[in-house]
Design a protein around this motif. Structure first.
Motif, mmCIF file in Angstrom:
data_model
loop_
_atom_site.group_PDB
_atom_site.id
_atom_site.type_symbol
_atom_site.label_atom_id
_atom_site.label_comp_id
_atom_site.label_asym_id
_atom_site.label_seq_id
_atom_site.Cartn_x
_atom_site.Cartn_y
_atom_site.Cartn_z
ATOM 1 N N SER A 145 33.541 55.927 105.971
ATOM 2 C CA SER A 145 34.069 54.812 107.024
ATOM 3 C C SER A 145 35.321 54.405 106.924
ATOM 4 C CB SER A 145 32.981 53.733 106.734
ATOM 5 O OG SER A 145 33.234 53.199 105.518
ATOM 6 N N LEU A 146 35.914 53.653 107.944
ATOM 7 C CA LEU A 146 37.266 53.157 107.815
ATOM 8 C C LEU A 146 37.390 52.139 106.692
ATOM 9 C CD1 LEU A 146 39.918 53.083 109.188
ATOM 10 C CD2 LEU A 146 38.978 51.377 110.841
ATOM 11 N N ALA A 147 36.238 51.495 106.547
ATOM 12 C CA ALA A 147 36.299 50.584 105.397
ATOM 13 C C ALA A 147 36.633 51.052 104.098
ATOM 14 C CB ALA A 147 35.193 49.646 105.681
ATOM 15 N N THR A 253 37.791 52.186 116.351
ATOM 16 C CA THR A 253 37.261 51.077 115.881
ATOM 17 C C THR A 253 37.462 50.064 116.638
ATOM 18 O OG1 THR A 253 37.155 52.452 113.654
ATOM 19 C CG2 THR A 253 36.486 50.241 113.667
ATOM 20 N N ASN A 254 36.541 49.361 117.215
ATOM 21 C CA ASN A 254 36.838 48.053 118.138
ATOM 22 C C ASN A 254 37.182 46.905 117.063
ATOM 23 O OD1 ASN A 254 36.538 48.756 120.818
ATOM 24 N ND2 ASN A 254 34.261 48.997 120.627
ATOM 25 N N GLY A 255 38.288 46.465 117.431
ATOM 26 C CA GLY A 255 38.725 45.045 116.671
ATOM 27 C C GLY A 255 39.595 45.335 115.352
ATOM 28 N N SER A 256 39.574 46.779 115.237
ATOM 29 C CA SER A 256 40.286 46.985 113.750
ATOM 30 C C SER A 256 41.599 47.055 113.769
ATOM 31 C CB SER A 256 39.969 48.440 113.373
ATOM 32 O OG SER A 256 41.081 48.968 112.289
ATOM 33 N N SER A 257 42.396 46.542 112.652
ATOM 34 C CA SER A 257 44.009 46.058 112.811
ATOM 35 C C SER A 257 44.690 47.341 112.794
ATOM 36 C CB SER A 257 44.202 45.529 111.374
ATOM 37 O OG SER A 257 43.891 46.326 110.305
ATOM 38 N N THR A 258 43.888 48.725 112.653
ATOM 39 C CA THR A 258 44.654 49.984 112.718
ATOM 40 C C THR A 258 44.886 50.397 114.066
ATOM 41 O OG1 THR A 258 42.478 50.994 112.856
ATOM 42 C CG2 THR A 258 43.589 50.723 110.704
#
Ligand code: HEM
Ligand code: CA
Ligand code: CA
Length: 306
Positions: A145-147, A253-258
């Motif tokens: 995952s991105l996290a 990824t919706n809402g991600s700062s990336t």
């Protein structure tokens, strides 16, 4: 504690020797620059930038990093590192560390491919051990995952901006089908491909990586400019053409700062180049051995005297 003039008295031509060797290698292998920068990345994430990744298994090295999952049958470029080391041993014997060779080769690879140049900070020394377990746990996988990927960068003090910028290295080089084929036919058990994948690109990838085909078939990480270091990796993400799932996550990824960072780099190559150079310096600063720590290896594959 690293600095750009570390070898100015002891090996003043070190940068040009490395650059010439990389240029030479590129003549017969257009992919080698990509492979060399990846070596530096996989080195720095495990025990810091200490050339631990270069040690062969044998003797006191019972479990090499070369044989760790993220590296085995994947990481390459060791022969060029050995060639560079030999020419440095002829010009300035016993002086330049293998860890610094990786940092210099990474910079040469990027600049020779049309990307930014930067002053490489030097003075790293070579480690005496390898850490296979560390390589298995600390190097991000393309399936997570991105996290999780974000936390693996933050574990070595690299922030989200560094992570997005450094991912831009996927503007060149290749990836084997096995690292993204889970997206192509039956994504997460849905019976359908990854819905975030561009449909035209999907068709090409399905053709190159058929079900039950050869998982080691190579694909360009950047289908638009495969060997050029530019910001096309980010423009590809905007059109849903990220090859690895972890690439596409940065933008999808919706809402991600990336997301806004990807937009900035896609719209402004200069902003990407400046940040990439800074983030490479940040990555090169991960826990270096300095002073009397470690050693200057004579043969990058072996601890001295072993
Ligand atoms: C963000 C997390 C990252 C993941 C999950 C990841 C994963 C991967 C994977 C799976 C491959 C293909 C390996 C193969 O097919 O054998 C690859 C290739 C590559 N990676 Fe990454 N990577 C990441 C970040 C980075 C970073 C930070 C850099 C450098 C600064 C980098 C540079 C490269 C390059 C240049 C290649 C192509 C190498 C070649 O052609 O030999 N990657 N990466
Ligand atoms: Ca290391
Ligand atoms: Ca490119």
């Amino acid at each position: 504690q690293l600095n750009a003039t570390f070898y100015s008295n002891t090996c003043p031509n070190v940068s040009s020797i490395v650059k010439n060797a990389v240029q030479q290698a590129l003549q017969s292998d257009s992919r080698i620059g990509a492979s060399l920068i990846r070596l530096h990345f996989h080195d720095c994430f495990v025990n810091g930038c200490d050339a631990s990744i270069l040690l062969d298994q044998g003797g006191n090295i019972t479990q090499s990093e070369k044989n760790a999952a993220p590296n085995f049958n994947s990481i390459r470029g060791f022969g060029v590192v050995d060639t560079i080391k030999s020419s440095l041993e002829s010009s300035c014997s016993g002086v330049v560390s293998c860890a610094d060779i990786l940092a210099l080769a990474a910079e040469s690879s990027v600049s020779l491919a049309g990307g930014p140049s930067w002053n490489v900070l030097l003075g790293r020394r070579d480690g005496l051990t390898a850490n296979q377990g560390g390589a298995n746990s600390s190097i991000p996988s393309p399936f997570e995952s991105l996290a999780n990927v974000t936390s693996k960068f933050s574990a070595v003090n690299l922030d989200t901006t560094d992570m997005v910028a450094l991912s831009g290295a996927h503007t060149f080089g290749r990836a084997q089908c096995q690292f993204f084929s889970q997206r192509l036919f039956n994504f997460n058990g849905t019976g359908n491909p990854d819905p975030t994948l561009n449909t035209t690109y999907l068709a090409t990838l399905q053709q190159n990586c058929p079900q039950n085909g050869n998982g080691s078939t190579l694909n360009n990480l950047d289908p638009s400019t495969q060997d050029t270091f530019d910001n096309n990796y980010f423009t590809n993400l905007l059109t849903k053409m990220g090859l690895l799932q972890t690439d596409q996550h940065l933008f999808s990824t919706n809402g991600s700062s990336t997301v806004s960072i990807v937009n900035t780099f896609a719209n402004n190559q200069t902003a990407f180049f400046n940040q990439f150079a800074q983030s490479m310096i940040n990555m090169g600063n991960i826990s270096p051995l300095t002073g009397t720590q470690g050693e200057i290896r004579i043969d990058c594959k072996k601890v001295n005297g072993s």
